[in-house]
Design a protein around this motif. Sequence first.
Motif, PDB file in Angstrom:
ATOM      1  N   LEU A 103       0.845  -1.190   0.000  1.00 29.52           N
ATOM      2  CA  LEU A 103       0.000   0.000   0.000  1.00 29.52           C
ATOM      3  C   LEU A 103       0.886   1.247   0.000  1.00 29.52           C
ATOM      4  O   LEU A 103       1.924   1.277   0.659  1.00 29.52           O
ATOM      5  CB  LEU A 103      -0.894   0.020   1.244  1.00 29.52           C
ATOM      6  N   PRO A 104       0.492   2.284  -0.732  1.00 29.04           N
ATOM      7  CA  PRO A 104       1.292   3.526  -0.727  1.00 29.04           C
ATOM      8  C   PRO A 104       1.370   4.114   0.677  1.00 29.04           C
ATOM      9  O   PRO A 104       0.457   3.976   1.485  1.00 29.04           O
ATOM     10  CB  PRO A 104       0.505   4.441  -1.668  1.00 29.04           C
ATOM     11  N   GLN A 105       2.458   4.782   0.957  1.00 26.97           N
ATOM     12  CA  GLN A 105       2.656   5.393   2.270  1.00 26.97           C
ATOM     13  C   GLN A 105       1.846   6.691   2.398  1.00 26.97           C
ATOM     14  O   GLN A 105       1.684   7.434   1.440  1.00 26.97           O
ATOM     15  CB  GLN A 105       4.131   5.693   2.500  1.00 26.97           C
ATOM     16  N   ILE A 106       1.365   6.932   3.606  1.00 25.62           N
ATOM     17  CA  ILE A 106       0.637   8.160   3.915  1.00 25.62           C
ATOM     18  C   ILE A 106       1.604   9.183   4.489  1.00 25.62           C
ATOM     19  O   ILE A 106       2.390   8.873   5.383  1.00 25.62           O
ATOM     20  CB  ILE A 106      -0.490   7.881   4.922  1.00 25.62           C
ATOM     21  N   GLU A 107       1.546  10.412   3.968  1.00 30.48           N
ATOM     22  CA  GLU A 107       2.415  11.473   4.476  1.00 30.48           C
ATOM     23  C   GLU A 107       1.573  12.544   5.168  1.00 30.48           C
ATOM     24  O   GLU A 107       0.525  12.953   4.655  1.00 30.48           O
ATOM     25  CB  GLU A 107       3.218  12.111   3.338  1.00 30.48           C
ATOM     26  N   PHE A 108       2.035  13.007   6.334  1.00 28.85           N
ATOM     27  CA  PHE A 108       1.378  14.089   7.067  1.00 28.85           C
ATOM     28  C   PHE A 108       2.049  15.419   6.710  1.00 28.85           C
ATOM     29  O   PHE A 108       3.282  15.512   6.712  1.00 28.85           O
ATOM     30  CB  PHE A 108       1.466  13.870   8.580  1.00 28.85           C
ATOM     31  N   VAL A 109       1.224  16.435   6.432  1.00 30.74           N
ATOM     32  CA  VAL A 109       1.754  17.745   6.062  1.00 30.74           C
ATOM     33  C   VAL A 109       1.021  18.816   6.877  1.00 30.74           C
ATOM     34  O   VAL A 109      -0.213  18.807   6.945  1.00 30.74           O
ATOM     35  CB  VAL A 109       1.563  18.040   4.561  1.00 30.74           C
ATOM     36  N   GLU A 110       1.789  19.731   7.470  1.00 32.26           N
ATOM     37  CA  GLU A 110       1.156  20.809   8.234  1.00 32.26           C
ATOM     38  C   GLU A 110       0.470  21.793   7.280  1.00 32.26           C
ATOM     39  O   GLU A 110       1.028  22.173   6.258  1.00 32.26           O
ATOM     40  CB  GLU A 110       2.203  21.551   9.080  1.00 32.26           C
ATOM     41  N   GLN A 111      -0.733  22.175   7.654  1.00 26.92           N
ATOM     42  CA  GLN A 111      -1.570  23.044   6.822  1.00 26.92           C
ATOM     43  C   GLN A 111      -1.354  24.497   7.237  1.00 26.92           C
ATOM     44  O   GLN A 111      -1.926  24.967   8.210  1.00 26.92           O
ATOM     45  CB  GLN A 111      -3.032  22.628   7.019  1.00 26.92           C
ATOM     46  N   ARG A 112      -0.535  25.219   6.485  1.00 29.60           N
ATOM     47  CA  ARG A 112      -0.204  26.604   6.830  1.00 29.60           C
ATOM     48  C   ARG A 112      -1.179  27.579   6.169  1.00 29.60           C
ATOM     49  O   ARG A 112      -1.825  27.266   5.168  1.00 29.60           O
ATOM     50  CB  ARG A 112       1.228  26.923   6.407  1.00 29.60           C
ATOM     51  N   HIS A 113      -1.235  28.805   6.702  1.00 32.24           N
ATOM     52  CA  HIS A 113      -2.166  29.804   6.175  1.00 32.24           C
ATOM     53  C   HIS A 113      -1.763  30.288   4.786  1.00 32.24           C
ATOM     54  O   HIS A 113      -2.550  30.902   4.064  1.00 32.24           O
ATOM     55  CB  HIS A 113      -2.264  31.001   7.137  1.00 32.24           C
ATOM     56  N   THR A 114      -0.510  29.995   4.400  1.00 32.48           N
ATOM     57  CA  THR A 114      -0.034  30.419   3.076  1.00 32.48           C
ATOM     58  C   THR A 114      -0.199  29.344   2.005  1.00 32.48           C
ATOM     59  O   THR A 114       0.250  29.537   0.873  1.00 32.48           O
ATOM     60  CB  THR A 114       1.460  30.789   3.160  1.00 32.48           C
ATOM     61  N   MET A 115      -0.859  28.242   2.350  1.00 41.11           N
ATOM     62  CA  MET A 115      -0.892  27.092   1.434  1.00 41.11           C
ATOM     63  C   MET A 115      -1.672  27.374   0.143  1.00 41.11           C
ATOM     64  O   MET A 115      -1.477  26.694  -0.868  1.00 41.11           O
ATOM     65  CB  MET A 115      -1.473  25.871   2.131  1.00 41.11           C
ATOM     66  N   TYR A 116      -2.580  28.363   0.159  1.00 41.75           N
ATOM     67  CA  TYR A 116      -3.374  28.647  -1.037  1.00 41.75           C
ATOM     68  C   TYR A 116      -2.732  29.692  -1.947  1.00 41.75           C
ATOM     69  O   TYR A 116      -3.360  30.183  -2.880  1.00 41.75           O
ATOM     70  CB  TYR A 116      -4.781  29.099  -0.641  1.00 41.75           C
ATOM     71  N   ARG A 117      -1.478  30.023  -1.658  1.00 36.59           N
ATOM     72  CA  ARG A 117      -0.748  30.932  -2.538  1.00 36.59           C
ATOM     73  C   ARG A 117      -0.089  30.159  -3.674  1.00 36.59           C
ATOM     74  O   ARG A 117       0.223  28.978  -3.543  1.00 36.59           O
ATOM     75  CB  ARG A 117       0.283  31.718  -1.738  1.00 36.59           C
ATOM     76  N   GLU A 118       0.167  30.863  -4.753  1.00 36.60           N
ATOM     77  CA  GLU A 118       0.591  30.224  -5.998  1.00 36.60           C
ATOM     78  C   GLU A 118       1.862  29.388  -5.864  1.00 36.60           C
ATOM     79  O   GLU A 118       1.990  28.341  -6.496  1.00 36.60           O
ATOM     80  CB  GLU A 118       0.780  31.297  -7.074  1.00 36.60           C
ATOM     81  N   HIS A 119       2.815  29.816  -5.045  1.00 37.52           N
ATOM     82  CA  HIS A 119       4.101  29.104  -4.965  1.00 37.52           C
ATOM     83  C   HIS A 119       4.200  28.212  -3.723  1.00 37.52           C
ATOM     84  O   HIS A 119       5.296  27.803  -3.340  1.00 37.52           O
ATOM     85  CB  HIS A 119       5.251  30.117  -4.985  1.00 37.52           C
ATOM     86  N   SER A 120       3.084  27.904  -3.116  1.00 38.36           N
ATOM     87  CA  SER A 120       3.089  27.048  -1.926  1.00 38.36           C
ATOM     88  C   SER A 120       3.348  25.587  -2.302  1.00 38.36           C
ATOM     89  O   SER A 120       3.209  25.188  -3.471  1.00 38.36           O
ATOM     90  CB  SER A 120       1.743  27.156  -1.196  1.00 38.36           C
ATOM     91  N   ASP A 121       3.699  24.808  -1.304  1.00 36.76           N
ATOM     92  CA  ASP A 121       3.933  23.372  -1.514  1.00 36.76           C
ATOM     93  C   ASP A 121       2.669  22.692  -2.026  1.00 36.76           C
ATOM     94  O   ASP A 121       2.729  21.808  -2.886  1.00 36.76           O
ATOM     95  CB  ASP A 121       4.389  22.738  -0.191  1.00 36.76           C
ATOM     96  N   PHE A 122       1.525  23.112  -1.515  1.00 37.72           N
ATOM     97  CA  PHE A 122       0.233  22.555  -1.932  1.00 37.72           C
ATOM     98  C   PHE A 122       0.005  22.763  -3.427  1.00 37.72           C
ATOM     99  O   PHE A 122      -0.356  21.835  -4.160  1.00 37.72           O
ATOM    100  CB  PHE A 122      -0.882  23.218  -1.111  1.00 37.72           C
TER     101      PHE A 122
END
Length: 410
Positions: free
Chosen positions: A247-266
Amino acid sequence: MAVGVEKIGKRYYCHRCQNKKSHYFGRYRDGITGEQTVYCRSCTEQIQSNMGQELTECSCYFEKEQMDGFQIAMPFYPTAKQRQIVWQLWLSLSHTKKVMLQAVCGAGKTEIATLIIASYLRRGGVVGWAIARRDVVVELQERLQAYFPKTTVLGLYQDSPDLGRKGQLIVLTTARLSAFYQSFDFLVIDENDAYPFSVSAFQQATAAMSVIKNAKTLYISGTVEQKDVKDYDAIISLSRRFHERELPQIEFVEQRHTMYREHSDFFKKIAGFIKKGQPIFIYVKSKKKGLDVLKVLIRYWDGCVENVSSNDQKRTEILNRVRSGQTQILITTTILERGVTFKNLQVIVLDADADIFNAATLVQIAGRVGRSIESIEGEIYFYYGSGITYAMRRAKKYHNRANKGEVIFL
């Protein structure tokens, strides 16, 4: 012949939903005869059960077929492990009545159960296959009709075109079980831990009443709770997918307030998936959250992003656009946590620490990834705001234990 509501001693008992709590029984006066009739309030919203009313087999949907009219045409040969599981299920079903097939998402539970019901269909028996959601009934009916080309397979749900038709294999929503009394020779209850079946005493009771005396019931799930193990006579487990990959591994990522910006990791993750031509499911905690995320993403990927929820009447059309590649990003609530398979699918869960995302839901969502033989790998990201929850840890532990070949309960 049993009646709907019967007085036993000083108490009333409903044979349809097995209710015996006095405050759930009411009375009304017949407008023609003037007589008072006792009815079960527990059944009223589903299908009214009255005192003196006989419960009869709902034969209007049944069509007994002969052995010479049977054919099975599965497009693949079951793996050695799947054949072993089928054999273990047969041994258990020969000695017990309630058997659970507990297997990881993508292990081929439907195909394994198909091999079990084939023998009942070959002998002319009537088989019921119940599952909570209408969308899955539609898809499963089509698949089973292809597997059994000479068997009439019905799909029963609200406004179904098959209502009133006769068939031998009946795929239906769990809510429709209330229309059947001592009817099925064999019953499959698929994803019995899914809402609403898991919390509806009425649906669970009507499931028990829908089969003939001493009939067998096969339960299927990928997420059995340890506390529920005692509810089954036997449990057969399968911790590997049919393609034998982990099964593929699950990764946890912290949800920052900047995540909806164009150059964010998201955004970079989404852009990378789109560049590779991989569809993405973004799971959200509510319809409102889905609409908020849609407003942001549509600015950058207009024409290839859509939103879906339980109220959307065009879910089938939207899913078809995802399959065709027209839609690459689908924002969805938990309505699509189960029963859907897409090639190369990648999954992101936003607010994975929200209460609605319990361990079973997260396992099912993660189970959408890496199911296809053409795309056995994929990425799963759980974004959290307040912190990593116990449910998130349990879901990740489930994947790790399954990859080690251990028996997996939540």
